[in-house]
Design a protein around this motif. Structure first.
Motif, PDB file in Angstrom:
ATOM      1  N   GLY A 286      43.102  50.559  54.380  1.00  0.00           N
ATOM      2  CA  GLY A 286      44.230  49.698  54.679  1.00  0.00           C
ATOM      3  C   GLY A 286      43.768  48.253  54.632  1.00  0.00           C
ATOM      4  N   PRO A 287      44.623  47.296  54.998  1.00  0.00           N
ATOM      5  CA  PRO A 287      44.247  45.881  54.927  1.00  0.00           C
ATOM      6  C   PRO A 287      42.958  45.595  55.708  1.00  0.00           C
ATOM      7  CG  PRO A 287      46.591  46.094  55.343  1.00  0.00           C
ATOM      8  CD  PRO A 287      46.003  47.482  55.463  1.00  0.00           C
ATOM      9  N   GLY A 288      41.917  45.204  54.990  1.00  0.00           N
ATOM     10  CA  GLY A 288      40.679  44.822  55.637  1.00  0.00           C
ATOM     11  C   GLY A 288      39.739  45.949  55.998  1.00  0.00           C
ATOM     12  N   TYR A 289      40.016  47.192  55.572  1.00  0.00           N
ATOM     13  CA  TYR A 289      39.110  48.286  55.929  1.00  0.00           C
ATOM     14  C   TYR A 289      39.201  49.432  54.932  1.00  0.00           C
ATOM     15  CZ  TYR A 289      43.204  50.829  57.693  1.00  0.00           C
ATOM     16  OH  TYR A 289      44.408  51.480  57.803  1.00  0.00           O
ATOM     17  N   MET A 290      38.106  50.179  54.835  1.00  0.00           N
ATOM     18  CA  MET A 290      38.055  51.436  54.095  1.00  0.00           C
ATOM     19  C   MET A 290      37.285  52.445  54.930  1.00  0.00           C
ATOM     20  SD  MET A 290      37.311  50.236  50.161  1.00  0.00           S
ATOM     21  CE  MET A 290      38.504  49.228  49.265  1.00  0.00           C
ATOM     22  N   ILE A 291      37.662  53.716  54.799  1.00  0.00           N
ATOM     23  CA  ILE A 291      37.035  54.807  55.547  1.00  0.00           C
ATOM     24  C   ILE A 291      36.325  55.693  54.540  1.00  0.00           C
ATOM     25  CG2 ILE A 291      37.409  56.662  57.211  1.00  0.00           C
ATOM     26  CD1 ILE A 291      40.120  55.378  57.880  1.00  0.00           C
ATOM     27  N   ALA A 319      32.394  48.991  45.034  1.00  0.00           N
ATOM     28  CA  ALA A 319      32.923  48.419  43.793  1.00  0.00           C
ATOM     29  C   ALA A 319      34.247  47.702  44.040  1.00  0.00           C
ATOM     30  CB  ALA A 319      33.104  49.516  42.745  1.00  0.00           C
ATOM     31  N   SER A 320      35.098  48.307  44.849  1.00  0.00           N
ATOM     32  CA  SER A 320      36.411  47.729  45.139  1.00  0.00           C
ATOM     33  C   SER A 320      36.272  46.411  45.888  1.00  0.00           C
ATOM     34  CB  SER A 320      37.242  48.721  45.961  1.00  0.00           C
ATOM     35  OG  SER A 320      37.411  49.945  45.278  1.00  0.00           O
ATOM     36  N   ILE A 321      35.442  46.399  46.939  1.00  0.00           N
ATOM     37  CA  ILE A 321      35.270  45.179  47.734  1.00  0.00           C
ATOM     38  C   ILE A 321      34.594  44.090  46.910  1.00  0.00           C
ATOM     39  CG2 ILE A 321      34.138  44.218  49.779  1.00  0.00           C
ATOM     40  CD1 ILE A 321      34.468  47.010  51.072  1.00  0.00           C
ATOM     41  N   ALA A 322      33.616  44.466  46.076  1.00  0.00           N
ATOM     42  CA  ALA A 322      32.937  43.478  45.239  1.00  0.00           C
ATOM     43  C   ALA A 322      33.920  42.793  44.297  1.00  0.00           C
ATOM     44  CB  ALA A 322      31.811  44.146  44.457  1.00  0.00           C
ATOM     45  N   SER A 323      34.831  43.568  43.700  1.00  0.00           N
ATOM     46  CA  SER A 323      35.806  42.971  42.784  1.00  0.00           C
ATOM     47  C   SER A 323      36.789  42.069  43.525  1.00  0.00           C
ATOM     48  CB  SER A 323      36.562  44.076  42.029  1.00  0.00           C
ATOM     49  OG  SER A 323      35.883  44.435  40.841  1.00  0.00           O
ATOM     50  N   VAL A 324      37.155  42.453  44.741  1.00  0.00           N
ATOM     51  CA  VAL A 324      38.023  41.597  45.544  1.00  0.00           C
ATOM     52  C   VAL A 324      37.308  40.288  45.869  1.00  0.00           C
ATOM     53  CG1 VAL A 324      39.181  41.345  47.777  1.00  0.00           C
ATOM     54  CG2 VAL A 324      39.359  43.491  46.532  1.00  0.00           C
ATOM     55  N   SER A 325      36.052  40.370  46.251  1.00  0.00           N
ATOM     56  CA  SER A 325      35.306  39.166  46.652  1.00  0.00           C
ATOM     57  C   SER A 325      35.149  38.185  45.495  1.00  0.00           C
ATOM     58  CB  SER A 325      33.927  39.560  47.189  1.00  0.00           C
ATOM     59  OG  SER A 325      33.069  39.985  46.155  1.00  0.00           O
ATOM     60  N   ARG A 326      35.126  38.717  44.264  1.00  0.00           N
ATOM     61  CA  ARG A 326      34.994  37.848  43.091  1.00  0.00           C
ATOM     62  C   ARG A 326      36.352  37.412  42.537  1.00  0.00           C
ATOM     63  NH1 ARG A 326      30.707  41.785  41.723  1.00  0.00           N
ATOM     64  NH2 ARG A 326      32.231  42.905  40.428  1.00  0.00           N
ATOM     65  N   GLY A 327      37.426  37.860  43.152  1.00  0.00           N
ATOM     66  CA  GLY A 327      38.753  37.473  42.704  1.00  0.00           C
ATOM     67  C   GLY A 327      39.228  38.197  41.471  1.00  0.00           C
ATOM     68  N   GLU A 328      38.592  39.327  41.148  1.00  0.00           N
ATOM     69  CA  GLU A 328      38.961  40.070  39.937  1.00  0.00           C
ATOM     70  C   GLU A 328      40.195  40.928  40.145  1.00  0.00           C
ATOM     71  OE1 GLU A 328      34.263  40.450  38.566  1.00  0.00           O
ATOM     72  OE2 GLU A 328      35.313  42.150  39.490  1.00  0.00           O
ATOM     73  N   VAL A 329      40.393  41.410  41.348  1.00  0.00           N
ATOM     74  CA  VAL A 329      41.575  42.201  41.709  1.00  0.00           C
ATOM     75  C   VAL A 329      42.010  41.767  43.097  1.00  0.00           C
ATOM     76  CG1 VAL A 329      40.843  44.196  40.333  1.00  0.00           C
ATOM     77  CG2 VAL A 329      40.272  44.096  42.758  1.00  0.00           C
ATOM     78  N   SER A 330      43.251  42.040  43.423  1.00  0.00           N
ATOM     79  CA  SER A 330      43.722  41.749  44.778  1.00  0.00           C
ATOM     80  C   SER A 330      43.257  42.842  45.735  1.00  0.00           C
ATOM     81  CB  SER A 330      45.243  41.668  44.807  1.00  0.00           C
ATOM     82  OG  SER A 330      45.818  42.969  44.619  1.00  0.00           O
ATOM     83  N   GLU A 331      43.286  42.559  47.009  1.00  0.00           N
ATOM     84  CA  GLU A 331      42.899  43.564  47.981  1.00  0.00           C
ATOM     85  C   GLU A 331      43.814  44.779  47.904  1.00  0.00           C
ATOM     86  OE1 GLU A 331      41.552  42.762  52.289  1.00  0.00           O
ATOM     87  OE2 GLU A 331      43.595  43.506  52.509  1.00  0.00           O
ATOM     88  N   GLU A 333      45.389  45.923  45.274  1.00  0.00           N
ATOM     89  CA  GLU A 333      45.024  46.700  44.089  1.00  0.00           C
ATOM     90  C   GLU A 333      43.754  47.504  44.331  1.00  0.00           C
ATOM     91  OE1 GLU A 333      46.671  43.909  40.435  1.00  0.00           O
ATOM     92  OE2 GLU A 333      44.901  43.288  41.568  1.00  0.00           O
ATOM     93  N   ALA A 334      42.770  46.893  44.976  1.00  0.00           N
ATOM     94  CA  ALA A 334      41.508  47.585  45.248  1.00  0.00           C
ATOM     95  C   ALA A 334      41.715  48.752  46.193  1.00  0.00           C
ATOM     96  CB  ALA A 334      40.491  46.612  45.832  1.00  0.00           C
ATOM     97  N   LEU A 335      42.537  48.563  47.209  1.00  0.00           N
ATOM     98  CA  LEU A 335      42.809  49.640  48.156  1.00  0.00           C
ATOM     99  C   LEU A 335      43.541  50.792  47.476  1.00  0.00           C
ATOM    100  CD1 LEU A 335      43.869  47.505  51.233  1.00  0.00           C
ATOM    101  CD2 LEU A 335      41.906  49.065  51.161  1.00  0.00           C
ATOM    102  N   THR A 336      44.452  50.459  46.567  1.00  0.00           N
ATOM    103  CA  THR A 336      45.168  51.500  45.831  1.00  0.00           C
ATOM    104  C   THR A 336      44.204  52.318  44.988  1.00  0.00           C
ATOM    105  OG1 THR A 336      47.189  50.169  45.756  1.00  0.00           O
ATOM    106  CG2 THR A 336      46.984  51.948  44.140  1.00  0.00           C
ATOM    107  N   TYR A 337      43.306  51.626  44.281  1.00  0.00           N
ATOM    108  CA  TYR A 337      42.307  52.336  43.476  1.00  0.00           C
ATOM    109  C   TYR A 337      41.442  53.226  44.357  1.00  0.00           C
ATOM    110  CZ  TYR A 337      37.915  53.443  41.309  1.00  0.00           C
ATOM    111  OH  TYR A 337      36.819  54.147  40.890  1.00  0.00           O
ATOM    112  N   PHE A 338      40.921  52.690  45.460  1.00  0.00           N
ATOM    113  CA  PHE A 338      40.005  53.444  46.306  1.00  0.00           C
ATOM    114  C   PHE A 338      40.673  54.699  46.857  1.00  0.00           C
ATOM    115  CE2 PHE A 338      38.459  54.362  50.623  1.00  0.00           C
ATOM    116  CZ  PHE A 338      37.156  54.730  50.312  1.00  0.00           C
ATOM    117  N   GLU A 339      41.870  54.554  47.375  1.00  0.00           N
ATOM    118  CA  GLU A 339      42.589  55.704  47.933  1.00  0.00           C
ATOM    119  C   GLU A 339      42.807  56.755  46.849  1.00  0.00           C
ATOM    120  OE1 GLU A 339      44.578  57.786  51.046  1.00  0.00           O
ATOM    121  OE2 GLU A 339      43.952  55.709  51.279  1.00  0.00           O
TER     122      GLU A 339
END
Length: 468
Positions: A286-291, A319-331, A333-339
């Motif tokens: 969810g916003p700001g976290y992954m399990i 991978a998801s957090i790294a792409s968010v930190s570099r501005g490559e994807v939104s948070e 989008e990254a959470l959707t991919y991870f889930e």
């Protein structure tokens, strides 16, 4: 804990250490806190080739090879009236390890330190505090009972294992698998054998009318022997024996195949037991976290999927957090991919593990189910058991995460899992579909991203490949 922590990882097991290391290697500041002091005992000794792939990516595989763990080349099943061997070297060109988890987990934690992760042992995360939907601080206790708060982070990874700080304690949305209400009991032997034709260092899976045994060769001539059975059956066993050792040794004695394998071996005692270990959380992020890892879900020991799912989820989270930190994807989008990626891997294994407990199907039924659980389009004629081997090796998950052209049809995957649940999950006389019906894959056509490791770890849009 004065260093600015962009990512705070709770838990230093395989999932936490791998996620932390992968993030640190991308130049992200990471703090990891772990309640135990390593080394500490943990069950889960048999690893899949997918684990090797990920551990090679973070530069620790050579350390594992040099450490002296048993190299695992496959295994042998003796399941009801069927017997078959899987040889990873011959079938998929890979291998893995049989590990002592106390040594394995310490090695991974030390590797995280070597890569710049601020690792603190003996600190227990007690509670996550949220502002709205986003975690803002974590209340902790150190090993002396002193309480303090960590709030210097931008993103949180929960790798707290079965303790499940977010899933089980905060959200309280963890659901047990009613068709996997099993108990595992195990102990260690010195000088035990394995079944004939077992690939070097391989695991054995041997069924009985009441359950099944695992036989895992470890370093130093030791062998982990375990038995898995239903909770009701185990309750009956407890009533007929005084101690766990009595139960365990009687089970070994009553299995001709296993009894023969330990006939000339020394029992090292003491038997251990685990129960209520099959569950899934309602959300993986969810916003700001992954399990990640066991904090999100665990299935069953049958296919050695625990560490695979732990490392797979950890690597995808990084991978998801790294792409968010570099501005490559939104948070988002990254959470959707991870889930999506984590839930897809879990759902496939849920279906295969569940169908294997349908004992009447036989190996051909397992292989047929496996073919339906992977995308075999464009792969030509395949060996009868190859899909099964790829799933239990974690190869299908890794391939689909990285290659947009081999994405399994999620509708077919979920339907297969639904059909399995319909046959085997019964609550109060009715089928229980909760773990499938709540699965967000049912409403998702596919992920728009894939995992990439070069030139750096991250996510890449699928349609960007198609436009080239």
């Amino acid at each position: 804990m004065t260093q600015h922590t962009r990512v705070l990882v709770l838990g230093g097991g395989p999932a936490g250490s791998v996620a932390a290391t992968a993030l640190a290697q991308q130049g992200i500041a990471v703090q990891l806190i772990e309640s135990a002091q390593f080394p500490r005992y943990h069950i889960g000794e048999s690893l899949t080739p997918s684990c090797r792939t990920i551990l090679e990516q973070i530069g620790v595989a050579k350390k594992l090879d040099a450490h002296g763990f048993v190299i695992k080349h496959g295994g042998a099943f003796r399941w009801d009236d069927d017997s078959w061997v899987f040889d990873w070297g011959a079938q998929i060109g890979s291998r893995s390890w049989q590990v002592d988890r106390a040594e394995f987990d310490l090695l991974l934690a030390n590797h995280a330190r070597d890569n710049g992760v601020a690792v603190t042992m003996g600190v227990t995360a007690k509670k996550v505090v949220f502002a709205g939907d986003r975690p803002t601080s974590v209340q902790c206790d150190d090993q002396d009972g002193n309480s303090f708060t960590v709030d210097d982070f931008d993103f949180l990874i929960d790798a707290t294992g079965r303790n499940g700080l977010l899933s089980a304690q905060h959200f309280k949305d963890r659901h047990p698998h009613v068709n996997l209400r099993n108990v595992a009991i195990w102990g260690y032997w010195r000088g035990a054998k394995v079944l004939p034709d077992t690939p070097t260092g391989g695991i054995n899976i041997i069924s009985t009318p009441e359950g099944w045994f695992w036989i895992i060769p470890l370093s130093g001539g030791r062998t982990s022997v375990g038995f898995v059975t239903g909770k009701d059956t185990f309750a009956e066993l407890r009533r007929g024996h005084d101690t766990l050792d009595d139960i365990f040794l009687s089970l070994v004695k009553n299995s001709p195949a296993v009894r023969d394998l330990v006939a000339d071996a020394e029992y090292l005692g003491t038997a251990r037991v685990e129960t209520d270990y099959s569950y899934v959380g309602g959300r993986f992020g969810g916003p700001g976290y992954m399990i990640v890892g066991d904090a999100a879900c665990f299935l069953d020991p049958l296919l050695s999927s625990g560490v695979h799912l732990a490392l797979y989820s950890a690597f995808n989270a990084a991978a998801s957090i790294a792409s968010v930190s570099r501005g490559e994807v939104s948070e988002t989008e990254a959470l959707t991919y991870f889930e999506f990626a984590y839930r897809r891997a879990y759902t496939r294994l849920l279906a295969l593990v569940s169908v294997m407990y349908e004992r009447y199907l036989g190996k051909d039924g397992f292989f047929h189910t496996s073919d339906r659980l992977v995308d075999t389009s464009g792969t030509g004629e395949r060996a009868k058991s190859l899909s099964f081997v790829e799933i239990i090796a974690g190869v299908s998950d890794m391939r689909e995460a990285q290659d947009a052209s081999t994405r399994v049809l999620t509708e077919r995957l979920v339907d297969e899992a639904f059909q399995v649940q319909e046959r085997v999950s019964v609550v109060d006389g009715r089928p229980d579909f909760s773990s499938v019906l709540e699965n967000p894959l049912r409403d998702a056509e596919s992920s728009e991203y894939r995992l990439v490791t070069t030139p750096r770890l991250g996510l890449k849009r699928v349609f960007a490949d198609a436009e080239r």
